[in-house]
Motif scaffolding. Structure first.
Motif, PDB file in Angstrom:
ATOM      1  N   LEU A 177      36.069 -20.936  37.115  1.00 51.67           N
ATOM      2  CA  LEU A 177      37.129 -21.539  36.302  1.00 51.67           C
ATOM      3  C   LEU A 177      38.081 -20.477  35.770  1.00 51.67           C
ATOM      4  CD1 LEU A 177      35.293 -24.368  34.359  1.00 51.67           C
ATOM      5  CD2 LEU A 177      36.861 -24.559  36.296  1.00 51.67           C
ATOM      6  N   VAL A 178      37.528 -19.330  35.374  1.00 53.44           N
ATOM      7  CA  VAL A 178      38.377 -18.257  34.854  1.00 53.44           C
ATOM      8  C   VAL A 178      39.286 -17.722  35.951  1.00 53.44           C
ATOM      9  CG1 VAL A 178      38.361 -15.897  33.975  1.00 53.44           C
ATOM     10  CG2 VAL A 178      36.764 -17.571  33.034  1.00 53.44           C
ATOM     11  N   GLN A 179      38.711 -17.443  37.113  1.00 50.68           N
ATOM     12  CA  GLN A 179      39.481 -16.815  38.186  1.00 50.68           C
ATOM     13  C   GLN A 179      40.450 -17.769  38.876  1.00 50.68           C
ATOM     14  OE1 GLN A 179      39.429 -13.766  38.311  1.00 50.68           O
ATOM     15  NE2 GLN A 179      37.420 -12.982  37.721  1.00 50.68           N
ATOM     16  N   ALA A 180      40.000 -19.005  39.098  1.00 57.71           N
ATOM     17  CA  ALA A 180      40.854 -19.950  39.817  1.00 57.71           C
ATOM     18  C   ALA A 180      41.890 -20.561  38.884  1.00 57.71           C
ATOM     19  CB  ALA A 180      40.001 -21.043  40.446  1.00 57.71           C
ATOM     20  N   SER A 181      41.618 -20.512  37.607  1.00 52.12           N
ATOM     21  CA  SER A 181      42.435 -21.143  36.555  1.00 52.12           C
ATOM     22  C   SER A 181      43.107 -22.435  37.021  1.00 52.12           C
ATOM     23  CB  SER A 181      43.466 -20.162  35.991  1.00 52.12           C
ATOM     24  OG  SER A 181      44.179 -19.535  37.022  1.00 52.12           O
ATOM     25  N   PRO A 182      42.292 -23.473  37.282  1.00 49.19           N
ATOM     26  CA  PRO A 182      42.859 -24.759  37.705  1.00 49.19           C
ATOM     27  C   PRO A 182      43.624 -25.424  36.557  1.00 49.19           C
ATOM     28  CG  PRO A 182      40.503 -24.985  37.319  1.00 49.19           C
ATOM     29  CD  PRO A 182      40.832 -23.536  37.128  1.00 49.19           C
ATOM     30  N   ARG A 183      44.504 -26.315  36.945  1.00 50.22           N
ATOM     31  CA  ARG A 183      45.343 -27.023  35.970  1.00 50.22           C
ATOM     32  C   ARG A 183      44.520 -27.693  34.879  1.00 50.22           C
ATOM     33  NH1 ARG A 183      50.679 -28.820  37.938  1.00 50.22           N
ATOM     34  NH2 ARG A 183      49.961 -28.364  40.029  1.00 50.22           N
ATOM     35  N   ASP A 184      43.471 -28.367  35.314  1.00 55.83           N
ATOM     36  CA  ASP A 184      42.672 -29.141  34.358  1.00 55.83           C
ATOM     37  C   ASP A 184      41.198 -28.731  34.492  1.00 55.83           C
ATOM     38  OD1 ASP A 184      41.528 -30.972  32.730  1.00 55.83           O
ATOM     39  OD2 ASP A 184      42.056 -32.736  33.920  1.00 55.83           O
ATOM     40  N   PRO A 185      40.818 -27.620  33.875  1.00 58.17           N
ATOM     41  CA  PRO A 185      39.468 -27.074  34.092  1.00 58.17           C
ATOM     42  C   PRO A 185      38.345 -28.052  33.737  1.00 58.17           C
ATOM     43  CG  PRO A 185      40.642 -25.870  32.348  1.00 58.17           C
ATOM     44  CD  PRO A 185      41.633 -26.791  32.974  1.00 58.17           C
ATOM     45  N   ASP A 186      38.588 -28.913  32.751  1.00 57.15           N
ATOM     46  CA  ASP A 186      37.517 -29.819  32.336  1.00 57.15           C
ATOM     47  C   ASP A 186      37.181 -30.842  33.410  1.00 57.15           C
ATOM     48  OD1 ASP A 186      37.264 -28.541  29.986  1.00 57.15           O
ATOM     49  OD2 ASP A 186      38.614 -29.879  28.881  1.00 57.15           O
ATOM     50  N   ASN A 187      38.168 -31.166  34.236  1.00 57.51           N
ATOM     51  CA  ASN A 187      37.921 -32.187  35.256  1.00 57.51           C
ATOM     52  C   ASN A 187      37.936 -31.635  36.667  1.00 57.51           C
ATOM     53  OD1 ASN A 187      37.658 -34.511  33.528  1.00 57.51           O
ATOM     54  ND2 ASN A 187      39.826 -34.186  33.056  1.00 57.51           N
ATOM     55  N   PHE A 188      37.872 -30.307  36.795  1.00 61.90           N
ATOM     56  CA  PHE A 188      37.879 -29.740  38.141  1.00 61.90           C
ATOM     57  C   PHE A 188      36.576 -30.106  38.844  1.00 61.90           C
ATOM     58  CE2 PHE A 188      37.347 -26.721  41.491  1.00 61.90           C
ATOM     59  CZ  PHE A 188      38.629 -26.636  42.016  1.00 61.90           C
ATOM     60  N   PRO A 189      36.665 -30.618  40.097  1.00 64.04           N
ATOM     61  CA  PRO A 189      35.430 -31.044  40.756  1.00 64.04           C
ATOM     62  C   PRO A 189      34.541 -29.894  41.223  1.00 64.04           C
ATOM     63  CG  PRO A 189      37.331 -31.494  42.163  1.00 64.04           C
ATOM     64  CD  PRO A 189      37.875 -30.951  40.873  1.00 64.04           C
ATOM     65  N   PHE A 190      33.294 -29.952  40.832  1.00 65.44           N
ATOM     66  CA  PHE A 190      32.257 -29.042  41.321  1.00 65.44           C
ATOM     67  C   PHE A 190      31.196 -29.878  42.019  1.00 65.44           C
ATOM     68  CE2 PHE A 190      33.974 -26.296  38.042  1.00 65.44           C
ATOM     69  CZ  PHE A 190      33.762 -25.021  38.534  1.00 65.44           C
ATOM     70  N   VAL A 191      30.470 -29.272  42.932  1.00 69.81           N
ATOM     71  CA  VAL A 191      29.276 -29.907  43.486  1.00 69.81           C
ATOM     72  C   VAL A 191      28.198 -28.833  43.519  1.00 69.81           C
ATOM     73  CG1 VAL A 191      28.258 -30.979  45.536  1.00 69.81           C
ATOM     74  CG2 VAL A 191      30.573 -31.605  44.872  1.00 69.81           C
ATOM     75  N   VAL A 192      26.987 -29.177  43.081  1.00 73.49           N
ATOM     76  CA  VAL A 192      25.891 -28.212  43.122  1.00 73.49           C
ATOM     77  C   VAL A 192      24.918 -28.589  44.226  1.00 73.49           C
ATOM     78  CG1 VAL A 192      23.875 -27.310  41.881  1.00 73.49           C
ATOM     79  CG2 VAL A 192      26.061 -27.531  40.701  1.00 73.49           C
ATOM     80  N   LEU A 193      24.565 -27.629  45.074  1.00 70.59           N
ATOM     81  CA  LEU A 193      23.594 -27.873  46.136  1.00 70.59           C
ATOM     82  C   LEU A 193      22.363 -26.992  45.936  1.00 70.59           C
ATOM     83  CD1 LEU A 193      25.930 -27.895  49.307  1.00 70.59           C
ATOM     84  CD2 LEU A 193      25.424 -29.769  47.755  1.00 70.59           C
TER      85      LEU A 193
END
Lengths: 196, 408
Positions: free
Chosen positions: A94-110
């Motif tokens: 999140l820090v490096q990519a600095s997306p527009r909306d960090p709270d709702n940025f999609p992650f998936v954990v495998l």
């Protein structure tokens, strides 16, 4: 993205090429594969980036984080250490990519390598991983095996769907300032799924 | 407010009783993804009634955890002896899994007594213990959702006057006079009393790490415990993914600090991955890289012609005799690692991938890897350049590892 040897490259290969290779090879820097996939009746091209687990290469990943539409975190269910830094990776992204909306940025954990013999397996309990995912805002969680192709298709389908959702949101946002746009054909649109 | 807190899972009547006190609750995960548990003193029960094993008998405690103890305000103030007893009452397993204990708002007199008792009972525990004066200081160390901090504690925090510094964190002070990492090779030679005529002319930490990996490295702690029963268990060089898989970063930093302080380290107490990673870190931390980028580029063009490569290799190190000796020593060792490739799966190629970024870098940092401020185009361009350099470096290193006996 994750620690070395958790199976990032194997997962990508299983999904894109339907192959599992027992060859043991550390990833150099970063690599990517593309795959055409149907999401909600739309054909989209998914670009999956595979970043190296080696600590010196990791700083390199930063350049590839940006513009990603989904971030996939992979750990090895048989390796507690690989689980323990999931949180660091999540925040780092999140820090490096600095997306527009960090709270709702999609992650998936495998949680990968569930094929390993039961007796040696599950140093990391499913419960703990799910607690992590819940704490980070209900991240979808899959237990996969690149070797036996368990859950790989389902996991990447979810990745594609969530990434597309993210992309669509951004599109709508930029459409606002682009009233002349008449091309509404959203098929075959590129987006990045970052299997860092 | 405390209603929003998840109490401990309760399977039996005793647990239920404890859970009703809402004494300990989970509060998310710390920076290393370990569960954080909060213990609040203002809800503490009579210690003569409650067995503390039961209080902490949460499934999370089976794995590593961080504990935050709000020591004030307390309805009836626990004595220092009581705290110590509470700690002693805990099963060894719980103590081992406790990775950090943050004690907030503990008064100075309690601290002194607690510290004294600790030095006697467990110096190991003292390392995990951190006294925090203010909620604000705690925030720097653990991120806790504000809703999970009891109102009573926040109110108490506001009532204490003046800002005080975090105490008990002396361990975080960086020692600039390192005994091992980040020093030039000639510095280390001077400090340790060896020179280029010595055999092998490498720093003692490198020798220690390599010798440990060759002779005693065990697969994991669990295997170490049973190693005396099964002497045929594989040593370090047979561990799958040696040098590729990373150890716990905490353990790594701990051992690194010990070595930097010149303290003796028993590597048998640690995962074999720790020694392997430290060897990489040593190379990475060298003020002058073993190979400069230019040097690696020049040599890379010669990998097809072995005779020339051998000559050029030695010639290119004329100005860097210490680096040359270190390289020769490392290559011979890495070659030995590849002899075990059937079990450890680390071929010369894999080892080259892992070691190249640690051995090869620009003398001056011309490529800015910290791309946070740069534009995406600049970041991609420098990443691509770096990758190209590394690819060349990897092919060079692979040849050097494979043919080290002819080349060095």
């Amino acid at each position: 993205m994750r620690d070395s040897g958790v199976g990032k490259t194997s997962l990508m290969n299983q999904y894109v090429n339907k192959k599992f290779s027992s060859a043991y090879k550390a990833t150099i820097g970063a690599d990517f594969l593309t795959k055409e996939v149907m999401v909600d009746d739309k054909l989209v091209t998914m670009q999956i980036w595979d970043t190296a687990g080696q600590e010196r290469f990791q700083s390199l990943g930063v350049a590839f984080y940006r513009g990603a539409d989904c971030c996939v975190l992979v750990y090895d269910v048989n390796n507690n250490k690989s689980y323990e830094s999931l949180g660091q990776w999540h925040d780092e992204f999140l820090v490096q990519a600095s997306p527009r909306d960090p709270d709702n940025f999609p992650f998936v954990v495998l949680g990968n390598k569930v094929d390993v013999d039961e007796s040696k397996r599950m140093q990391v309990s499913q419960k703990r991983a799910m607690a992590f995912c819940q704490a980070k805002g209900n991240i979808p969680y899959f237990e996969t095996s690149a070797k036996e192709a368990i859950n790989v298709e389902q996991a990447f389908q979810t990745i594609a769907k969530n990434a597309l959702q993210q992309e669509t949101d951004v599109e709508l946002y930029s459409d606002f300032n682009d009233p002349i746009r008449i091309d509404n054909d959203h098929s075959n649109k590129d987006f990045n799924g970052c299997a860092c | 407010m405390l209603r929003s807190i998840t109490p401990l899972p309760t399977n039996s009547p005793e647990y239920k009783g404890i859970a009703e006190l809402n004494l300990i609750y989970e509060a998310g995960l710390d920076r290393d993804s370990r569960p954080i548990l909060i213990l609040s003193a203002h809800r503490l029960p009579d210690p003569s009634v409650i067995n503390y094993d039961l209080i902490l008998a949460n499934e999370f405690v089976e794995s590593d955890y961080t504990l935050v103890f709000f020591s004030a305000p307390a309805n009836y103030r626990p004595s220092w002896w009581w705290l110590l007893k509470a700690y002693r009452a805990l099963d060894r397993r719980y103590k081992k899994n406790l990775k950090a204990l943050y004690v907030l708002h503990l008064t100075r007199s309690y601290r002194i007594i607690f510290d004294l008792a600790n030095r006697v009972t467990s110096p190991k525990f003292a390392k995990k213990l951190h006294y925090i004066s203010r909620l604000e200081d705690l925030k720097q160390l653990v991120s806790l959702p504000a809703t999970l901090i009891p109102d009573a504690v926040s109110t108490y925090d506001k009532s204490i006057p003046g800002a005080r510094l975090v105490a008990g964190l002396e361990t975080m002070v960086v020692d600039t006079s390192s005994h091992a990492f980040g020093r030039t090779l000639s510095d280390l030679a001077g400090m340790e009393g060896w020179d280029l005529a010595t055999e092998p002319a490498v720093p003692s930490v490198v020798r220690q790490l390599v010798e440990h990996l060759v002779a005693h490295g065990k697969k994991s702690k669990r295997d170490t415990n049973i190693a005396h029963l099964f002497p045929f268990l594989p040593a370090g060089l047979d561990k799958e993914g040696l040098f590729r898989k990373s150890p716990s970063s905490e353990e790594l930093n701990e051992v690194k600090a010990q070595l930097n302080h010149g303290q003796p380290v028993d590597f048998n107490l640690h995962d074999v991955d720790v020694a392997a990673a430290l060897l990489k870190v040593f190379c990475r931390d060298l003020p002058t890289p073993v190979f400069s980028v230019d040097q690696s580029l020049t040599l890379c063009s010669l990998v097809q012609v072995k005779e020339q490569l051998g000559q050029q290799l030695a010639a290119s190190f004329e100005e860097k005799p210490f680096e040359w000796r270190l390289l020769c020593y490392l290559l011979k060792f890495l070659h030995q690692v590849t002899d075990h490739a059937e079990t450890n799966r680390m071929t010369a190629h894999n080892l080259a991938v892992v070691f190249a970024p640690n051995l090869i870098r620009a003398e001056q940092n011309t490529i800015n890897l910290d791309t946070a401020m740069a534009s995406q185009e600049v970041a991609m361009a420098s990443a691509t350049l770096y990758l190209k350099q590394m690819n060349q470096g990897i092919s060079l290193l692979q040849v050097l590892i494979t043919d080290c006996h002819d080349l060095t």
